[in-house]
Design a protein around this motif. Structure first.
Motif, PDB file in Angstrom:
ATOM      1  N   UNK A 227     -55.591  13.023   8.495  1.00 34.66           N
ATOM      2  CA  UNK A 227     -55.544  14.388   9.008  1.00 34.66           C
ATOM      3  C   UNK A 227     -55.708  15.409   7.885  1.00 34.66           C
ATOM      4  N   UNK A 228     -55.174  15.085   6.714  1.00 37.09           N
ATOM      5  CA  UNK A 228     -55.374  15.988   5.583  1.00 37.09           C
ATOM      6  C   UNK A 228     -56.854  16.062   5.209  1.00 37.09           C
ATOM      7  N   UNK A 229     -57.525  14.894   5.238  1.00 38.88           N
ATOM      8  CA  UNK A 229     -58.959  14.866   4.965  1.00 38.88           C
ATOM      9  C   UNK A 229     -59.732  15.656   6.020  1.00 38.88           C
ATOM     10  N   UNK A 230     -59.320  15.505   7.290  1.00 40.22           N
ATOM     11  CA  UNK A 230     -59.981  16.257   8.350  1.00 40.22           C
ATOM     12  C   UNK A 230     -59.802  17.754   8.144  1.00 40.22           C
ATOM     13  N   UNK A 231     -58.604  18.143   7.738  1.00 44.30           N
ATOM     14  CA  UNK A 231     -58.354  19.561   7.471  1.00 44.30           C
ATOM     15  C   UNK A 231     -59.284  20.079   6.382  1.00 44.30           C
ATOM     16  N   UNK A 232     -59.467  19.279   5.326  1.00 41.08           N
ATOM     17  CA  UNK A 232     -60.361  19.680   4.231  1.00 41.08           C
ATOM     18  C   UNK A 232     -61.814  19.790   4.701  1.00 41.08           C
ATOM     19  N   UNK A 233     -62.172  18.952   5.697  1.00 39.89           N
ATOM     20  CA  UNK A 233     -63.555  18.935   6.176  1.00 39.89           C
ATOM     21  C   UNK A 233     -63.801  19.894   7.346  1.00 39.89           C
ATOM     22  N   UNK A 234     -62.756  20.612   7.772  1.00 36.13           N
ATOM     23  CA  UNK A 234     -62.897  21.438   8.963  1.00 36.13           C
ATOM     24  C   UNK A 234     -64.029  22.463   8.857  1.00 36.13           C
ATOM     25  N   UNK A 235     -64.239  23.129   7.716  1.00 38.74           N
ATOM     26  CA  UNK A 235     -65.376  24.058   7.641  1.00 38.74           C
ATOM     27  C   UNK A 235     -66.716  23.380   7.930  1.00 38.74           C
ATOM     28  N   UNK A 236     -66.878  22.144   7.419  1.00 39.05           N
ATOM     29  CA  UNK A 236     -68.115  21.410   7.666  1.00 39.05           C
ATOM     30  C   UNK A 236     -68.251  21.060   9.145  1.00 39.05           C
ATOM     31  N   UNK A 237     -67.153  20.619   9.766  1.00 40.88           N
ATOM     32  CA  UNK A 237     -67.179  20.285  11.188  1.00 40.88           C
ATOM     33  C   UNK A 237     -67.484  21.515  12.039  1.00 40.88           C
ATOM     34  N   UNK A 238     -66.906  22.641  11.664  1.00 42.28           N
ATOM     35  CA  UNK A 238     -67.172  23.873  12.400  1.00 42.28           C
ATOM     36  C   UNK A 238     -68.648  24.246  12.314  1.00 42.28           C
ATOM     37  N   UNK A 239     -69.227  24.042  11.135  1.00 39.39           N
ATOM     38  CA  UNK A 239     -70.643  24.352  10.964  1.00 39.39           C
ATOM     39  C   UNK A 239     -71.508  23.416  11.805  1.00 39.39           C
ATOM     40  N   UNK A 240     -71.157  22.121  11.837  1.00 32.30           N
ATOM     41  CA  UNK A 240     -71.947  21.145  12.594  1.00 32.30           C
ATOM     42  C   UNK A 240     -71.890  21.410  14.090  1.00 32.30           C
ATOM     43  N   UNK A 241     -70.712  21.791  14.573  1.00 30.34           N
ATOM     44  CA  UNK A 241     -70.536  21.937  16.013  1.00 30.34           C
ATOM     45  C   UNK A 241     -70.818  23.348  16.512  1.00 30.34           C
ATOM     46  N   UNK A 242     -70.858  24.309  15.595  1.00 29.25           N
ATOM     47  CA  UNK A 242     -71.080  25.691  16.023  1.00 29.25           C
ATOM     48  C   UNK A 242     -69.847  26.319  16.640  1.00 29.25           C
ATOM     49  N   UNK A 243     -68.669  25.717  16.438  1.00 23.67           N
ATOM     50  CA  UNK A 243     -67.437  26.253  16.995  1.00 23.67           C
ATOM     51  C   UNK A 243     -66.489  26.620  15.863  1.00 23.67           C
ATOM     52  N   UNK A 244     -65.754  27.715  16.061  1.00 25.79           N
ATOM     53  CA  UNK A 244     -64.700  28.084  15.128  1.00 25.79           C
ATOM     54  C   UNK A 244     -63.689  28.975  15.842  1.00 25.79           C
ATOM     55  N   UNK A 245     -62.661  29.328  15.132  1.00 27.29           N
ATOM     56  CA  UNK A 245     -61.565  30.096  15.723  1.00 27.29           C
ATOM     57  C   UNK A 245     -62.045  31.420  16.313  1.00 27.29           C
ATOM     58  N   UNK A 246     -62.854  32.141  15.558  1.00 28.02           N
ATOM     59  CA  UNK A 246     -63.288  33.463  16.007  1.00 28.02           C
ATOM     60  C   UNK A 246     -64.118  33.371  17.290  1.00 28.02           C
ATOM     61  N   UNK A 247     -65.011  32.378  17.356  1.00 27.08           N
ATOM     62  CA  UNK A 247     -65.840  32.219  18.548  1.00 27.08           C
ATOM     63  C   UNK A 247     -64.992  31.812  19.758  1.00 27.08           C
ATOM     64  N   UNK A 248     -63.999  30.990  19.508  1.00 26.76           N
ATOM     65  CA  UNK A 248     -63.133  30.579  20.606  1.00 26.76           C
ATOM     66  C   UNK A 248     -62.337  31.772  21.139  1.00 26.76           C
ATOM     67  N   UNK A 249     -61.784  32.579  20.246  1.00 23.40           N
ATOM     68  CA  UNK A 249     -61.033  33.759  20.676  1.00 23.40           C
ATOM     69  C   UNK A 249     -61.931  34.703  21.472  1.00 23.40           C
TER      70      UNK A 249
END
Length: 604
Positions: A227-249
């Motif tokens: 989970x710590x590794x996933x947290x570190x990779x979250x920016x990359x995952x957000x870029x791949x999926x096109x989803x992030x906090x601001x878009x969700x809000x």
């Protein structure tokens, strides 16, 4: 026909490890297993935890007999030819990396990933064979499981919908397929639990070894490092999926919805649907014609970004209503208007303490009206764990993580309380109301008696000046070096962890844990109010057990509303002493401020 049977399992307190696992195989294989299973159990319904511990259908059975039965059933499963796979999660490691993850996400993540594996495996080994997916009944997760399965179906390759079922089935434990899945998932859960918490000397259970030797059983074990590794990779995952906090809000506001697990799943499905439409037009968000392929491969990435989005809509303040405040909301003449304004301004937190107090309401109609108010509040809020659970969990995690411990990383969401408000299995029962009322009355009397009996016993020994001492002076004396407050903190800590703190460690702990500090201050207020002779201000802090223990929730909110003067004075004093910025308001003051905010918004 290929059938998949699945189940879930966790440690006894559902705090350390959680797992979902399933078994798959053709119906003729399942039929053979059912015959052998039924013969060995002689009509009993198997539940792995009960067989281990001697409860339920296995009460009174000798341990060695239960152990032999468990091994025999494991051997039947191992020799059946069925394939088993599952996912087990280190819950504490997940919470440390993603402290604001929704409480339901871990269960949904396990279900989703387990289904992904099994559906892909069936499609690879038995192409075009019709598929049946069956899980044990669980009212708390069935709704989300259906939503996720719909998403899984939508994301399948064209043509797969012909062999995928419309939705998963949920059946009773009398189904032997579920019993076999229960055995498998518990062994997976026990293995991860032992691996994490039993140290280097951990020896896997014989059942685990039997299943593993077949080379048809496997799992994904997600430790804290994952989970710590996933947290570190979250920016990359957000870029791949096109989803992030601001878009969700932005999506929430556009749809006029609140953040909850259902809406996170709907958001994921909505983004996926947009990707599919873009793929049909050979253009995706980045101008690529490969949207469909990318989306299908990144299904799990989409889920993780959606589930672990931290700090959703944290621009809203948090508010807690005491039971007296909820009663005022029930009787509010402009209830619809007040709730509408609340929705815009606050995230509402409903404490387990208040729900238990509501459950004790004698009049059934009034009780229903109060629970109706809570249900309306849940559309823009959630429920919190009991004060005693928080008092035990904070010392436990502090002892485990030490320098890494942060009180606000601890997930105190209580989905089971939310589910009870929605389903009303117990809240609708008059018998339960009577039992709750009697239990609360006895507990409160016992709590006050402890202090008043001390006053009656030692009253003659108090100096005359004690009647005029202020609360501030009393707190200073209680928390002085060697004062009784530190013994209270050490005693409560020891009750949770069986470790006795010296005064220095007790001071360090409450500095790091405001909820525990506030809870312990409730005992100080009770001591001041009930245990010493007082002057004319006797009723100033007249608050009961539950009223004072609600102090544990003060660090979690920005506004606390109560219509009880004694509780209001007590919690204000506690908030000041602990150094919290929370506003403790009477209901009229809260209402006036809310309506004033409405006027200001209208004229802005």
């Amino acid at each position: 026909m290929i059938s998949i049977y699945g189940d879930e399992s966790s440690d006894s307190n559902a705090q350390r490890v959680y797992a979902v696992a399933a078994l798959q195989g053709p119906e003729d294989v399942w039929d053979e297993l059912r015959t052998l299973w039924r013969e060995r159990l002689e009509g009993k319904v198997f539940h792995s935890a009960d067989c281990d511990s001697g409860y339920g259908n296995f009460r009174g059975m000798l341990p060695e007999v239960r152990g032999k039965l468990h091994i025999d059933l494991t051997s039947i499963l191992a020799n059946s030819g069925l394939i088993g796979w599952g996912l087990a999660i280190d819950l504490k490691g997940c919470t440390l990396a993603f402290p604001e993850v929704l409480a339901d996400h871990t269960a949904n993540s396990c279900f989703f990933r387990t289904m992904l594996f099994h559906v892909d495996k069936v499609h690879a080994d038995h192409p075009s064979q019709p598929l049946r997916i069956v899980f044990d009944r669980n009212k708390k997760t069935e709704h989300y499981s259906r939503l996720l399965f719909e998403y899984l179906s939508e994301e399948s390759e064209p043509g797969n919908t012909q062999w995928l079922p419309r939705e998963p089935e949920f059946v009773s434990r009398e189904e032997i397929g579920v019993q076999a899945a229960d055995l498998w998932v518990r062994e997976l859960m026990k293995f991860l639990d032992g691996t994490i918490f039993s140290g280097d000397n951990y020896k896997p259970r014989a059942q685990w070894e039997i299943l593993l030797k077949t080379k048809r059983f496997g799992a994904d074990l997600q430790f804290g490092a994952y989970f710590q590794s996933m947290k570190d990779q979250m920016p990359t995952l957000e870029s791949k999926t096109g989803m992030n906090r601001e878009k969700y809000i932005s999506w929430l506001r556009q749809k006029k919805r609140q953040d909850n697990q259902s809406n996170r799943i709907e958001y994921m499905r909505d983004v996926a649907a947009n990707d599919r439409r873009a793929a049909e037009n050979n253009v995706d968000r980045t101008g690529s014609s490969d949207a469909r392929k990318r989306r299908h491969l990144d299904t799990k990435d989409f889920w993780e970004v959606t589930g672990n989005n931290r700090g959703i809509d944290r621009n809203r303040s948090r508010i807690i209503f005491d039971t007296s405040g909820l009663n005022k909301l029930k009787d509010e003449p402009d209830q619809q208007g007040v709730l509408h304004k609340l929705r815009d301004a606050y995230e509402v937190l409903i404490s387990e303490t208040s729900v238990v107090e509501l459950s004790a309401t004698k009049d059934a109609e009034t009780r229903t009206q109060l629970v109706d108010v809570c249900e309306r509040l849940l559309s823009f809020g959630h429920c919190l764990m009991p004060h005693n659970w928080i008092a035990e969990e904070m010392p436990r995690l502090n002892a485990r993580y030490r320098d890494r411990f942060r009180w606000d990383d601890v997930d105190i969401n209580a989905p089971m309380i939310r589910d009870e408000i929605l389903q009303r299995e117990f809240l609708s029962q008059d018998r339960m109301a009577e039992e709750s009322r009697q239990f609360a009355k006895e507990n409160n009397k016992r709590f006050v008696d402890i202090f008043e009996e001390a006053r009656d016993k030692f009253g003659a020994d108090f100096p005359d000046t004690i009647k005029d001492v202020s609360l501030a002076e009393f707190i200073a004396q209680d928390k002085a070096v060697g004062g009784p407050f530190w013994k209270t903190v050490a005693g409560w800590y020891r009750r949770a962890r069986l470790i006795t703190l010296d005064e220095g460690a007790a001071r360090e702990f409450i500095d790091r844990c405001p909820p525990f500090h506030a809870l312990a201050m409730g005992a100080v207020i009770a001591h001041y109010q009930y245990a010493i002779p007082r002057g004319s201000e006797k009723a100033e802090f007249a608050a009961g057990r539950n009223d004072l223990f609600m102090a544990v929730y003060l660090p979690y909110c920005d506004v606390f509303v109560t219509d009880d003067v004694g509780q209001q004075n007590a919690l204000r004093a506690i908030a000041q002493e602990v150094g919290l910025g929370v506003k403790v308001l009477s209901y009229p003051d809260f209402r006036a401020a809310l309506l004033c905010r409405r006027v200001e918004s209208a004229t802005a």
